[in-house]
Design an enzyme around this catalytic site. Sequence first.
Site, mmCIF file in Angstrom:
data_model
loop_
_atom_site.group_PDB
_atom_site.id
_atom_site.type_symbol
_atom_site.label_atom_id
_atom_site.label_comp_id
_atom_site.label_asym_id
_atom_site.label_seq_id
_atom_site.Cartn_x
_atom_site.Cartn_y
_atom_site.Cartn_z
ATOM 1 N N HIS A 159 0.835 -1.195 0.000
ATOM 2 C CA HIS A 159 0.000 0.000 0.000
ATOM 3 C C HIS A 159 0.873 1.249 0.000
ATOM 4 C CE1 HIS A 159 -3.583 -2.323 1.900
ATOM 5 N NE2 HIS A 159 -3.829 -2.078 0.624
ATOM 6 N N TYR A 170 3.529 0.220 4.811
ATOM 7 C CA TYR A 170 4.185 -0.908 5.493
ATOM 8 C C TYR A 170 3.347 -2.184 5.436
ATOM 9 C CZ TYR A 170 5.216 3.659 7.455
ATOM 10 O OH TYR A 170 5.434 5.009 7.593
ATOM 11 N N HIS A 171 2.802 -2.490 4.259
ATOM 12 C CA HIS A 171 1.948 -3.672 4.104
ATOM 13 C C HIS A 171 2.401 -4.582 2.962
ATOM 14 C CE1 HIS A 171 -1.561 -1.082 5.911
ATOM 15 N NE2 HIS A 171 -0.696 -1.481 6.833
ATOM 16 N N PRO A 172 3.672 -4.987 2.904
ATOM 17 C CA PRO A 172 4.089 -5.869 1.805
ATOM 18 C C PRO A 172 3.475 -7.261 1.944
ATOM 19 C CG PRO A 172 5.866 -5.655 3.407
ATOM 20 C CD PRO A 172 4.801 -4.687 3.821
#
Length: 539
Positions: A301, A475-477
């Site tokens: 994101h 911070y949503h890999p």
Amino acid sequence: MNKNSPHDVAEFDYVIVGAGSAGCVLANRLSADGRHSVLLLEAGPKDSNVWIHIPLGYGRLFKDKRVNWMYQTEPEPGLGGRQVFQPRGKVLGGSSSINGLLYVRGQHEDYDRWRQLGNIGWGFDDVLPYFKKAENQIRGADQYHGTGGPLSVSDWRHHDPLSEAFVKAAVEAGIPYNPDFNGATQEGAGFFQTTTRRGRRASSAFCYLRPARGRGNLRIETDALAQRIKFEGQRARSIEYRQNGVTRSARARREILLSSGAYNSPQLLQLSGVGPADLLKQHGIDVVLDAAGVGRDLQDHLQVRLVMRCAQKVTLNDIVASPLRSALAGAQYAAFRKGTLTIAAGTSGAFFKTSPRLATPDIQIHFIPFSTDKMGEKLHAFSGFTASVCQLRPESRGSLKIRSADPAAPPEIRINYLATETDRAAFIDGIRILRDILARPALKPFVVSEAYPGPDKVSDEDILDFCRKTGSTVYHPTSTCRMGNDPLAVVDQRLRVRGIEGLRVVDASVMPDLMSGNTNAPTIMIAEKGSDMILEDAH
């Protein structure tokens, strides 16, 4: 922590690599009945840093290499060639020990889409029991929520007029009020719940690992960097790891479970010979399985933050600038576990559609009562607050590849932010809608002006240019070892690595695609469901 001598090859039923959001869940659930021996390996230290346990402490940990992998992307073409900082937790609790604490599950439709892609057992009705099993919801149990689970989910413990005004302004803009983003529907404006317990961070290490750490069948090893998986034929047999300068080995009687996250799990697979054959040969690694999907389909994101100058000295900027107010805030937290030190990475927010043709929201707004040029850096000297736009379902896809055969070398990360027209249009439309919210009567008493990008930036080109110059990760890999049945899927619907025996991946990397919200709660759900699958298959 227990220690084995450097010359021992310790043997366990299960070896878990990574003590993050998922790994701590696995360690708890697999060791609970005492029948199985479990080793949990974590590359980072214990979670003893005081800032881990104070909610607002995430700002202090953002660039603390003692507990953070401190990754960077390669230059991003869609962001003007900028590299984007990628903080990931390197500590017991993983990223749940350094994240922004928001408890957001995503949309029901996300999981139904996973099921429609062929992942039987992963529809919303299938995963809801695991969300409820994990949860200890402060508001009590209902159709969508559970109590008595390990994971504390709480309401914010601070009255903030700015955050309340944002919700009222969003309603004035035509967005419905939503008291529960994790209930019947996600759409609307309201307040985020957080993974906190009585004003302290509730990481997976705190919630799952601490209650289990005294069990005789669970060994926890910190500062233990996994170097490679060793195979016997096509079966994963042991993990080689380095601890205190010594190379050690741990053998798994039943299974090895990778829970190192969307960057480190595919990295370890590639280092071990499971990945794209050409890449492995390039780095002199023997190919165990030519698996072209390992490290592909990386998704994340992007967020773009609008900063407003505030007319009243009610922001965190003002408190930090005043020694007296800072001291009072510290005293309030110490005495009552309340106040500004409980601020998460979003206090209030909204989910909405940029177009009526969409079935579900495609934008998430995070509102926070402070402002800074970059997250983790010094707050602005002026009174300011921030509202960020996040596109929930980006079309852009990237990749993760090892740079060398050295396990300590950071991987090559390419996310390809803003690579598609859909992604670019979503940010332009989302920022226009956010500006409309910020101009509503409820926020008028608080707004002086828009500091960034500024009122003169009005054209599509101006807005997109601002996105390229300032956009950063939320911070949503995910999805680098994605679940599926197609040739590029890495794991099957029971999270087993396809083509390999005795090896599963249980973390955010298995998500078939990025879900519409924050990823910590879904990752814990995946580990709860994965634990049941592992125990079922053990019988």
